[in-house]
Design a protein around this motif. Structure first.
Motif, PDB file in Angstrom:
ATOM      1  N   LEU A 165       4.425 -13.739  -6.399  1.00  0.00           N
ATOM      2  CA  LEU A 165       4.621 -12.802  -5.294  1.00  0.00           C
ATOM      3  C   LEU A 165       5.902 -12.001  -5.487  1.00  0.00           C
ATOM      4  N   THR A 166       6.969 -12.672  -5.911  1.00  0.00           N
ATOM      5  CA  THR A 166       8.240 -11.981  -6.142  1.00  0.00           C
ATOM      6  C   THR A 166       8.094 -10.935  -7.232  1.00  0.00           C
ATOM      7  N   ARG A 167       7.417 -11.303  -8.306  1.00  0.00           N
ATOM      8  CA  ARG A 167       7.220 -10.364  -9.415  1.00  0.00           C
ATOM      9  C   ARG A 167       6.405  -9.165  -8.959  1.00  0.00           C
ATOM     10  N   ARG A 168       5.342  -9.407  -8.171  1.00  0.00           N
ATOM     11  CA  ARG A 168       4.493  -8.312  -7.714  1.00  0.00           C
ATOM     12  C   ARG A 168       5.255  -7.354  -6.818  1.00  0.00           C
ATOM     13  N   ARG A 169       6.054  -7.884  -5.915  1.00  0.00           N
ATOM     14  CA  ARG A 169       6.831  -7.024  -5.021  1.00  0.00           C
ATOM     15  C   ARG A 169       7.851  -6.202  -5.799  1.00  0.00           C
ATOM     16  N   GLU A 170       8.530  -6.832  -6.745  1.00  0.00           N
ATOM     17  CA  GLU A 170       9.540  -6.123  -7.526  1.00  0.00           C
ATOM     18  C   GLU A 170       8.905  -5.038  -8.391  1.00  0.00           C
ATOM     19  N   PHE A 171       7.772  -5.352  -9.002  1.00  0.00           N
ATOM     20  CA  PHE A 171       7.098  -4.368  -9.844  1.00  0.00           C
ATOM     21  C   PHE A 171       6.655  -3.172  -9.012  1.00  0.00           C
ATOM     22  N   TYR A 172       6.095  -3.427  -7.844  1.00  0.00           N
ATOM     23  CA  TYR A 172       5.640  -2.329  -6.995  1.00  0.00           C
ATOM     24  C   TYR A 172       6.808  -1.439  -6.604  1.00  0.00           C
ATOM     25  N   GLN A 173       7.891  -2.030  -6.192  1.00  0.00           N
ATOM     26  CA  GLN A 173       9.043  -1.246  -5.737  1.00  0.00           C
ATOM     27  C   GLN A 173       9.703  -0.501  -6.893  1.00  0.00           C
ATOM     28  N   ARG A 174       9.820  -1.163  -8.047  1.00  0.00           N
ATOM     29  CA  ARG A 174      10.567  -0.588  -9.171  1.00  0.00           C
ATOM     30  C   ARG A 174       9.728   0.375 -10.014  1.00  0.00           C
ATOM     31  N   GLU A 175       8.452   0.033 -10.252  1.00  0.00           N
ATOM     32  CA  GLU A 175       7.657   0.767 -11.222  1.00  0.00           C
ATOM     33  C   GLU A 175       6.522   1.609 -10.617  1.00  0.00           C
ATOM     34  N   TRP A 176       5.968   1.148  -9.496  1.00  0.00           N
ATOM     35  CA  TRP A 176       4.715   1.761  -9.028  1.00  0.00           C
ATOM     36  C   TRP A 176       4.906   2.757  -7.886  1.00  0.00           C
ATOM     37  N   ASP A 177       5.752   2.424  -6.929  1.00  0.00           N
ATOM     38  CA  ASP A 177       5.831   3.181  -5.681  1.00  0.00           C
ATOM     39  C   ASP A 177       6.734   4.395  -5.829  1.00  0.00           C
TER      40      ASP A 177
END
Length: 365
Positions: A165-177
């Motif tokens: 969950l932590t990895r998914r949230r960080e990836f979304y904020q840093r790379e996707w959004d």
């Protein structure tokens, strides 16, 4: 009482070549028992077939569209004639170049109307029948022309790999959004574009508010709080196939149970309203109603809900989705229909078909 949506939309083409509602939560919500008679909106057939995995006494599938019933019929034939691996190839979930041969093996099981329909749609069979609908072509436009403008294939693969969950949230904020993602998303999933390329414009008649912003909020939830590696709907939207997850009806562990119960399934080209006029009272235990109330005025929704109650046996359950128009039991029916709010909310939190705004489960008193 006629069908309101039948007067406002046409049904000659395949609108949905797959069911875009999560049958995992549907089956849990309905808690089907062997003595139950189920009524199901056919759509492409996946979720109707999912109900058979629980061995009900009978499942009755309804749809206004002969094209949608042709989708259901071909799936039934595929469960009868093909292996699980071959079924995935025919759908488009699995790789293979022999889809015409798979179709020929299923063809004798089809009614004359369904056979004529699919004989006339050989290109859709070549691509995989899960690609054949207007809604699926809409997603194809998104992944072919919009998504590459903001995210390359490597980043899509990183997203779909999931992780903690932590990895998914960080990836979304840093790379996707990114602002580009949000801007293009809001354009492509706007009421205007979706109404012309995806759903029928008439389906938005009772929708209020900003459509794209509401879907973007749910998409953020699906990309972070839920695991993309376990989400077949997200995988199909972004890649055009199922990569590491399958919808309920395509799970290998459900294949034999569905096949064994195919004789308990019947289907009709009919509106729910017309069917209820024929079926009488005390007839149905479980309802998969898809999101049909989305397309009805509140007054017509209440009238249909009352007729469903009248056709129900004691403790019958209704399950349905809201996408953009809010629909749930009115207070005037509080002595007839009980909302199973805790169950519905718990299941909605797991809903992998993430673009819906609510999942409703109600029980006849």
């Amino acid at each position: 009482m006629g069908s309101e949506i039948a007067d406002r939309a046409t049904f000659e083409q395949i609108r949905y070549a797959q069911c875009w509602e999560d049958a995992d939560i549907l089956v849990q919500a309905l808690d089907i028992q062997p003595h139950h008679v189920c009524l199901s909106i056919a759509s492409a057939g996946d979720n109707t077939l999912a109900l058979l995995s629980r061995s009900p006494q009978r499942v009755i599938a309804l749809d206004l569209s002969p094209a949608q019933l042709a989708c259901l019929e071909l799936r039934i034939a595929a469960y009868r004639e093909l292996s699980h691996t071959e079924l995935l190839v025919l759908i488009g979930s699995g790789d293979g170049r022999d889809r015409q041969d798979l179709y020929r093996r299923c063809r004798s099981q089809l009614s004359p109307d369904a056979r004529y329909f699919w004989d006339s749609h050989s290109a859709e069979i070549d691509r995989g029948i899960g690609h054949a609908g207007k809604f699926e072509r809409y997603f194809q436009l998104f992944r072919r022309w919009v998504l590459p403008l903001v995210h390359n294939r490597q980043r899509v693969e990183q997203l779909l790999s999931g992780g903690s969950l932590t990895r998914r949230r960080e990836f979304y904020q840093r790379e996707w959004d990114t602002w580009q993602w949000r801007s293009l998303f809001r354009i492509f999933f706007s009421r205007f574009v979706m109404g012309r390329a995806g759903r029928d414009p008439s389906f938005f008649k009772y929708v209020e508010g900003n459509v794209a912003d509401r879907i973007l909020q749910r998409t953020r939830y699906a990309l972070t709080e839920l695991n993309p590696a376990e989400n077949p709907y997200l995988q199909w939207i972004l890649t055009g196939r199922h990569t590491t997850a399958l919808p309920y009806a395509l799970h290998p562990e459900n294949f034999d149970a569905i096949r064994a119960n195919l004789d308990r399934l019947e289907w009709r080209c009919s509106s729910v309203e017309d069917f209820l006029s024929d079926i009488g009272e005390n007839a149905i235990d479980r309802y998969n109603l898809s999101d049909i109330f989305e397309y009805l005025s509140p007054a017509n929704y209440h009238q249909l809900l009352q007729r469903l109650i009248n056709a129900s046996r004691p403790q019958a359950r209704l399950a349905y989705w809201n996408m953009l128009a809010p629909r749930s039991r009115p207070d005037s029916m509080a002595d007839q229909l009980q909302p199973l709010t805790d169950l519905a909310q718990a299941l909605y939190a797991q809903d992998k078909a993430f673009f819906y705004s609510a999942f409703v489960v109600e029980e006849v008193i």
